[in-house]
Design an enzyme around this catalytic site. Structure first.
Site, PDB file in Angstrom:
ATOM      1  N   LYS A 253      23.623  -1.826 -16.616  1.00 15.83           N
ATOM      2  CA  LYS A 253      22.340  -1.909 -16.420  1.00 15.83           C
ATOM      3  C   LYS A 253      21.903  -3.163 -15.051  1.00 15.83           C
ATOM      4  O   LYS A 253      22.267  -3.541 -13.485  1.00 15.83           O
ATOM      5  CB  LYS A 253      20.840  -1.043 -15.559  1.00 15.83           C
ATOM      6  CG  LYS A 253      20.592   0.149 -16.159  1.00 15.83           C
ATOM      7  CD  LYS A 253      19.848   1.284 -15.729  1.00 15.83           C
ATOM      8  CE  LYS A 253      19.033   0.547 -16.715  1.00 15.83           C
ATOM      9  NZ  LYS A 253      19.176   1.126 -17.942  1.00 15.83           N
TER      10      LYS A 253
ATOM     11  N   ARG B  79      12.458   5.560 -13.462  1.00 10.48           N
ATOM     12  CA  ARG B  79      12.692   6.413 -14.576  1.00 10.48           C
ATOM     13  C   ARG B  79      12.205   7.285 -14.957  1.00 10.48           C
ATOM     14  O   ARG B  79      12.659   8.498 -15.828  1.00 10.48           O
ATOM     15  CB  ARG B  79      12.563   5.291 -14.997  1.00 10.48           C
ATOM     16  CG  ARG B  79      13.517   4.103 -15.834  1.00 10.48           C
ATOM     17  CD  ARG B  79      12.596   3.158 -16.774  1.00 10.48           C
ATOM     18  NE  ARG B  79      13.624   2.737 -17.864  1.00 10.48           N
ATOM     19  CZ  ARG B  79      13.931   1.336 -17.909  1.00 10.48           C
ATOM     20  NH1 ARG B  79      13.976   0.105 -17.044  1.00 10.48           N
ATOM     21  NH2 ARG B  79      15.163   1.130 -19.224  1.00 10.48           N
TER      22      ARG B  79
ATOM     23  N   ARG C 252      23.144  -7.547 -27.966  1.00 10.76           N
ATOM     24  CA  ARG C 252      23.151  -8.610 -27.087  1.00 10.76           C
ATOM     25  C   ARG C 252      21.642 -10.121 -27.183  1.00 10.76           C
ATOM     26  O   ARG C 252      20.625  -9.440 -28.049  1.00 10.76           O
ATOM     27  CB  ARG C 252      21.632  -7.024 -25.829  1.00 10.76           C
ATOM     28  CG  ARG C 252      21.588  -7.561 -25.111  1.00 10.76           C
ATOM     29  CD  ARG C 252      20.970  -5.911 -23.792  1.00 10.76           C
ATOM     30  NE  ARG C 252      19.903  -5.606 -23.571  1.00 10.76           N
ATOM     31  CZ  ARG C 252      19.966  -4.524 -23.299  1.00 10.76           C
ATOM     32  NH1 ARG C 252      20.087  -4.448 -21.775  1.00 10.76           N
ATOM     33  NH2 ARG C 252      18.546  -4.031 -23.720  1.00 10.76           N
TER      34      ARG C 252
ATOM     35  N   ARG D  13      15.681  -9.831 -27.148  1.00  9.20           N
ATOM     36  CA  ARG D  13      14.227  -8.619 -26.485  1.00  9.20           C
ATOM     37  C   ARG D  13      13.710  -8.651 -27.678  1.00  9.20           C
ATOM     38  O   ARG D  13      14.925  -7.987 -28.292  1.00  9.20           O
ATOM     39  CB  ARG D  13      14.488  -8.061 -25.754  1.00  9.20           C
ATOM     40  CG  ARG D  13      14.748  -8.672 -24.121  1.00  9.20           C
ATOM     41  CD  ARG D  13      15.394  -7.531 -23.328  1.00  9.20           C
ATOM     42  NE  ARG D  13      14.843  -6.255 -23.773  1.00  9.20           N
ATOM     43  CZ  ARG D  13      15.846  -4.990 -22.335  1.00  9.20           C
ATOM     44  NH1 ARG D  13      16.122  -5.557 -21.707  1.00  9.20           N
ATOM     45  NH2 ARG D  13      14.601  -4.182 -22.560  1.00  9.20           N
TER      46      ARG D  13
ATOM     47  N   ARG E 269      13.431   4.441 -27.012  1.00 11.11           N
ATOM     48  CA  ARG E 269      14.062   4.377 -25.833  1.00 11.11           C
ATOM     49  C   ARG E 269      15.578   5.597 -25.467  1.00 11.11           C
ATOM     50  O   ARG E 269      14.675   5.899 -23.503  1.00 11.11           O
ATOM     51  CB  ARG E 269      14.251   3.096 -25.333  1.00 11.11           C
ATOM     52  CG  ARG E 269      13.359   2.073 -25.934  1.00 11.11           C
ATOM     53  CD  ARG E 269      13.978   0.439 -25.776  1.00 11.11           C
ATOM     54  NE  ARG E 269      14.534  -0.359 -24.645  1.00 11.11           N
ATOM     55  CZ  ARG E 269      15.850  -0.801 -25.045  1.00 11.11           C
ATOM     56  NH1 ARG E 269      15.200  -1.625 -26.129  1.00 11.11           N
ATOM     57  NH2 ARG E 269      16.406  -2.254 -24.120  1.00 11.11           N
TER      58      ARG E 269
HETATM   59  P1  ADP Z   1      16.290  -1.062 -20.879  1.00  7.26           P
HETATM   60  O1  ADP Z   1      16.956  -0.693 -19.361  1.00  7.26           O
HETATM   61  O2  ADP Z   1      17.488  -2.172 -21.682  1.00  7.26           O
HETATM   62  O3  ADP Z   1      15.835   0.501 -21.420  1.00  7.26           O
HETATM   63  P2  ADP Z   1      14.646  -2.506 -18.800  1.00  7.26           P
HETATM   64  O4  ADP Z   1      14.162  -4.438 -18.769  1.00  7.26           O
HETATM   65  O5  ADP Z   1      15.409  -1.562 -17.626  1.00  7.26           O
HETATM   66  O6  ADP Z   1      16.183  -2.354 -20.299  1.00  7.26           O
HETATM   67  O7  ADP Z   1      13.188  -2.014 -19.768  1.00  7.26           O
HETATM   68  C1  ADP Z   1      12.597  -2.511 -20.315  1.00  7.26           C
HETATM   69  C2  ADP Z   1      11.254  -2.002 -20.770  1.00  7.26           C
HETATM   70  O8  ADP Z   1      10.308  -1.761 -20.014  1.00  7.26           O
HETATM   71  C3  ADP Z   1      11.716  -0.397 -21.392  1.00  7.26           C
HETATM   72  O9  ADP Z   1      12.237   0.279 -22.130  1.00  7.26           O
HETATM   73  C4  ADP Z   1      10.290   0.591 -20.890  1.00  7.26           C
HETATM   74  O10 ADP Z   1       9.664   0.335 -21.718  1.00  7.26           O
HETATM   75  C5  ADP Z   1      10.050  -0.350 -19.957  1.00  7.26           C
HETATM   76  N1  ADP Z   1       9.824  -0.072 -18.465  1.00  7.26           N
HETATM   77  C6  ADP Z   1      11.341  -0.417 -16.935  1.00  7.26           C
HETATM   78  N2  ADP Z   1      11.068   0.013 -16.176  1.00  7.26           N
HETATM   79  C7  ADP Z   1      10.363   1.154 -16.330  1.00  7.26           C
HETATM   80  C8  ADP Z   1       9.941   2.034 -15.415  1.00  7.26           C
HETATM   81  N3  ADP Z   1      10.513   2.138 -14.297  1.00  7.26           N
HETATM   82  N4  ADP Z   1       9.314   3.050 -16.059  1.00  7.26           N
HETATM   83  C9  ADP Z   1       8.313   3.324 -17.098  1.00  7.26           C
HETATM   84  N5  ADP Z   1       8.713   1.665 -17.875  1.00  7.26           N
HETATM   85  C10 ADP Z   1       9.533   0.953 -17.537  1.00  7.26           C
END
Ligand code: ADP
Ligand code: ZN
Length: 223
Positions: free
Chosen positions: A13, A88, A127, A162, A173
């Site tokens: 993404k 999400r 990554r 990360r 996740r």
């Molecule tokens: P990835 O898609 O690789 O999991 P992100 O950087 O999008 O990485 O998200 C990292 C973490 O941040 C997620 O695992 C979650 O815990 C939190 N997070 C990100 N966006 C949201 C969201 N819209 N709602 C709830 N938690 C979120």
């Protein structure tokens, strides 16, 4: 134009959103990045968010929705935004629809990235991300390594892994994704603006290929 990036963690993404942002000249807003910045700066929000993120759980809706609501008020995103990692949950998606409707806007396109699960785990573990907040380039030490190990090609800053990119956290996740986030595929499919596409090395299609495909599609639709 409001574009949403949907897909499990590690599907690319961020990579696709980054290229689209450059080509379409629309800012990319990642809720994950916003949380990580708060965690680094040890803000009140950061301390709360870290408790969830480090376990691979979603941050509660109320907190997340408030952040996005505020971010959507800023000047730079008035003409368009690429939301990377939001919504999400169905509640987040409904709130977003309401927030946008207040300004006579709507979600224009939802890009749903699909990647085989075993490939996802491999990708997340391999990554590395640029530590420069202004750059945020993403690398894969196997598929797309930097020219010099540990150093960003684009800006020369250090590459880091990360904290939540480890096998245990990835599994939780993925579980959150399939249980809580994946119903959004149907949510947007019903609205008719979903574009699903596979990102996988098995068909020789990576994030950058998908980004090119989408830019072409948007250009065609404009004509
Ligand atoms: P990835 O898609 O690789 O999991 P992100 O950087 O999008 O990485 O998200 C990292 C973490 O941040 C997620 O695992 C979650 O815990 C939190 N997070 C990100 N966006 C949201 C969201 N819209 N709602 C709830 N938690 C979120
Ligand atoms: Zn960089």
């Amino acid at each position: 134009m409001t574009i949403i990036m949907l897909g499990a963690p590690g599907t690319g993404k961020g990579t696709v959103a980054g290229i689209l942002s450059e080509k379409l000249q629309i800012p990319q807003v990642s809720t994950g990045d916003i949380f990580r910045k708060h965690i680094k700066e040890k803000t009140e929000l950061g301390i709360i968010a870290d408790q969830y993120i480090s376990k691979g759980q979603l941050v509660p809706d109320d907190l997340t929705i408030d952040i996005v609501k505020e971010r959507l008020k800023e000047n730079d995103v008035q003409k368009g935004i690429i939301l990377d990692g939001f919504p999400r949950t169905v509640k987040q998606a409904e709130s977003l629809d309401n927030i946008l409707a207040e300004e006579n806007k709507k979600v224009d396109m939802v890009i749903n990235l699909i990647t085989p699960e075993e490939e996802i785990i491999e990708r997340i573990v391999n990554r590395r991300v640029c530590s420069n907040q202004e750059c945020k380039a993403v690398y894969n030490i196997v598929l797309n390594p930097p020219k010099k190990e540990g150093v960003c090609d684009k800006c020369g800053h250090e590459l880091v892994q990360r904290k939540d990119d480890n096998v245990e956290t990835v599994k939780s996740r993925l579980k959150s994704y399939f249980e809580i986030t994946s119903p959004l595929v149907e949510y947007y499919e019903k609205k008719g603006n979903l574009y699903s596409t596979t990102v996988s090395k098995s068909i020789n299609k990576l994030g950058k290929d998908v980004a090119i495909e989408i830019v072409e599609k948007i250009k065609k639709e404009k004509n």
